[in-house]
Scaffold this active site. Structure first.
Site, PDB file in Angstrom:
ATOM      1  N   ARG A 249       0.867  -1.171   0.000  1.00 49.24           N
ATOM      2  CA  ARG A 249       0.000   0.000   0.000  1.00 49.24           C
ATOM      3  C   ARG A 249       0.906   1.224   0.000  1.00 49.24           C
ATOM      4  NH1 ARG A 249      -3.584  -2.763  -1.548  1.00 49.24           N
ATOM      5  NH2 ARG A 249      -5.599  -3.196  -0.532  1.00 49.24           N
TER       6      ARG A 249
ATOM      7  N   HIS B 216      -1.571   0.041 -10.051  1.00 51.48           N
ATOM      8  CA  HIS B 216      -2.163  -0.951  -9.134  1.00 51.48           C
ATOM      9  C   HIS B 216      -2.591  -2.206  -9.898  1.00 51.48           C
ATOM     10  CE1 HIS B 216      -4.019  -1.273  -4.888  1.00 51.48           C
ATOM     11  NE2 HIS B 216      -3.811  -2.497  -5.378  1.00 51.48           N
TER      12      HIS B 216
END
Lengths: 314, 314
Positions: free
Chosen positions: A229, A277
């Site tokens: 993250r 991502h």
């Protein structure tokens, strides 16, 4: 037919449709309904919610909710938003996602080991220069986080011949992996690694984990891969470590805000590879199969799948 | 001490020094001497020459030469230059080079499978867009050439979960690989492959092998990796196939002339990744060990290692 299962999502509509279809195929005896299409009467009967980036108010609008199944492995937003008196949260732990993530780690480890960023820069300059080949057996890849994803990545890198080190909050043993825990262990692992791969969950403890002081103990010329993250790495500190030449390159798939802002400095940085991502996207079919197994066990005997520890945050 | 072994090379002086040192360590009982430093008396006693890009006149200046050991796996220049009444030529077949090449094939297969070229282009435009993930089990990688390098690559790709097809001049069987031979087989393999990897030796038969007509039977959107020799692919035909959008991307490590000319169109082509011939560099130590084994057998009983078929060219 059982009481309906609510799907509460705030994702791309084509992805939502794919999930709905995969869930219907995997659980033909269940009735999975989009939350926003449910009547009040249906909502009152919902015991299970399947969620992806849900509006907390929608979750709270299910008075008889027993547990929440996340479609994602990372649950930091659910933990933050749903914690107060909330129902148990079950993370997505899908062996196929572990395989995909391990593949991504190997692919971008090769990207760094094989000097692809340097050759791409040279190509733009029309420059023919060979870098010395570095055998995997001479390189250490250090993995931050030895959960299901980190463990799968460690095994895959070991099979490919890399030396593998791993760090986790609680001490772990993995065959062929030099494992570390606690603060001293983190420093030792960062010092010895040619490539560091972030695969820790985002929690209060890992927020800002890789800051200037820890980046500075990394090997000169080392590379960094963040597939966890964004906030696990302090972006400004990383940029400083790249700019001063201490680190060679960073592969970033996750960011403090996603999508990455169009004016973010990271886009144009020559030592940063920006990915949108994509390291380990959920596989609709296998994720639906995992959920079907969890739902099946619950319907059979009321058993709840292993859920997130709200204090640890994962 | 035995009669001297001549090292005839025309390569970077630091590489030459590394070979000399590795050969001395691997064969302490032998006397490996640079050809240009040998006396006429020494040259007359040479039975074995170890060569890398040698001047043919130097090879001809060894009157009692029995066999030639190439430091390289590709021997097309030796075959062309030394063929007339020349001594047997032994190619470098080093398991470590097969491992390195198989690794390169997997690394750049991931590069294409994971859409790295597209994400790098997007990054320069500040564009956040996710391409659909393609599982290895849904992609076929077709390998042209199933010698020691092609076979090692096929095995490695299979282990990584890709569907693997392979084509070779003479029919071959490999577990888990769909194999083809002859012209029809070549077309079938090109038609079914999402990524085609060239690993054939350069011979009269493979010179210009991938020309416009064969590139046109490849799958729309397919990628090409050339880790063999430049002339196996017709560069202008490849560029046309990329420009018209039939092929998506090419990874080229080898070229008609190396280094690639500074004004070559390939450098700036957005659908081409140019590498400076780095896919599988020789490992000085393991190559020296292979040569030591060949020399040892010859010294012990006069046995010549398996040599190049001058008609086939490899």
């Amino acid at each position: 037919m059982s009481d309906p299962i609510a799907l509460i999502s705030n994702i791309r509509s084509d992805d939502e449709a794919s999930y709905l279809s995969a869930l219907a195929s995997a659980m033909p005896a269940e009735n999975v309904v989009l939350f926003r299409q449910m009547s009040a009467e249906q909502r009152a009967r919902v015991q299970i919610a399947i969620v992806a980036n849900p509006d907390p108010a929608n979750v709270a609008a299910l008075p008889n909710l027993v547990w929440v199944q996340s479609l994602w492995a990372g649950v930091e937003q659910l933990v933050t938003r749903l914690v107060a008196n909330g129902p148990p949260i079950v993370r997505m732990i899908d062996p196929e996602m572990s395989r995909t993530m391990a593949e991504a780690v190997l692919a971008w480890t090769y990207y760094l080991q094989r000097d692809m960023p340097a050759y791409l820069r040279q190509q733009r300059q029309g420059l023919w220069h060979q870098y010395a080949y570095r055998k995997p057996s001479t390189l250490t890849v250090g993995i931050l986080g030895l959960g299901s994803l980190g463990t799968a990545a460690a095994v895959r890198l070991g099979e490919a011949g890399f030396k593998v080190a791993g760090w986790s909050r609680s001490a772990k043993r993995l065959p062929g992996v030099q494992t570390f825990s606690n603060d001293d262990g983190l420093i030792t692992m960062l010092r010895m690694s040619d490539i560091v791969v972030c695969l820790v969950p985002l929690t209060a403890q890992t927020h800002g984990l890789l800051h200037a002081a820890l980046l500075s103990v990394m090997k000169p010329g080392a590379g960094l891969i963040n597939f966890a993250r964004g906030p696990v790495v302090v972006t400004d500190d990383l940029l400083a470590a790249l700019d001063c030449g201490h680190l060679s390159h960073a592969v970033l798939d996750v960011f403090d805000e996603e999508p990455l802002a169009p004016d973010a400095r990271l886009w144009q940085h020559p030592q940063v590879s920006v990915l949108p991502h994509i390291s380990a996207p959920t596989d609709f079919e296998t994720a639906a199969a995992v959920i079907a197994a969890n739902v099946g066990a619950y319907r059979a005997n009321g058993a709840l799948p292993c859920s997130v520890d709200l204090v640890l945050g994962y």
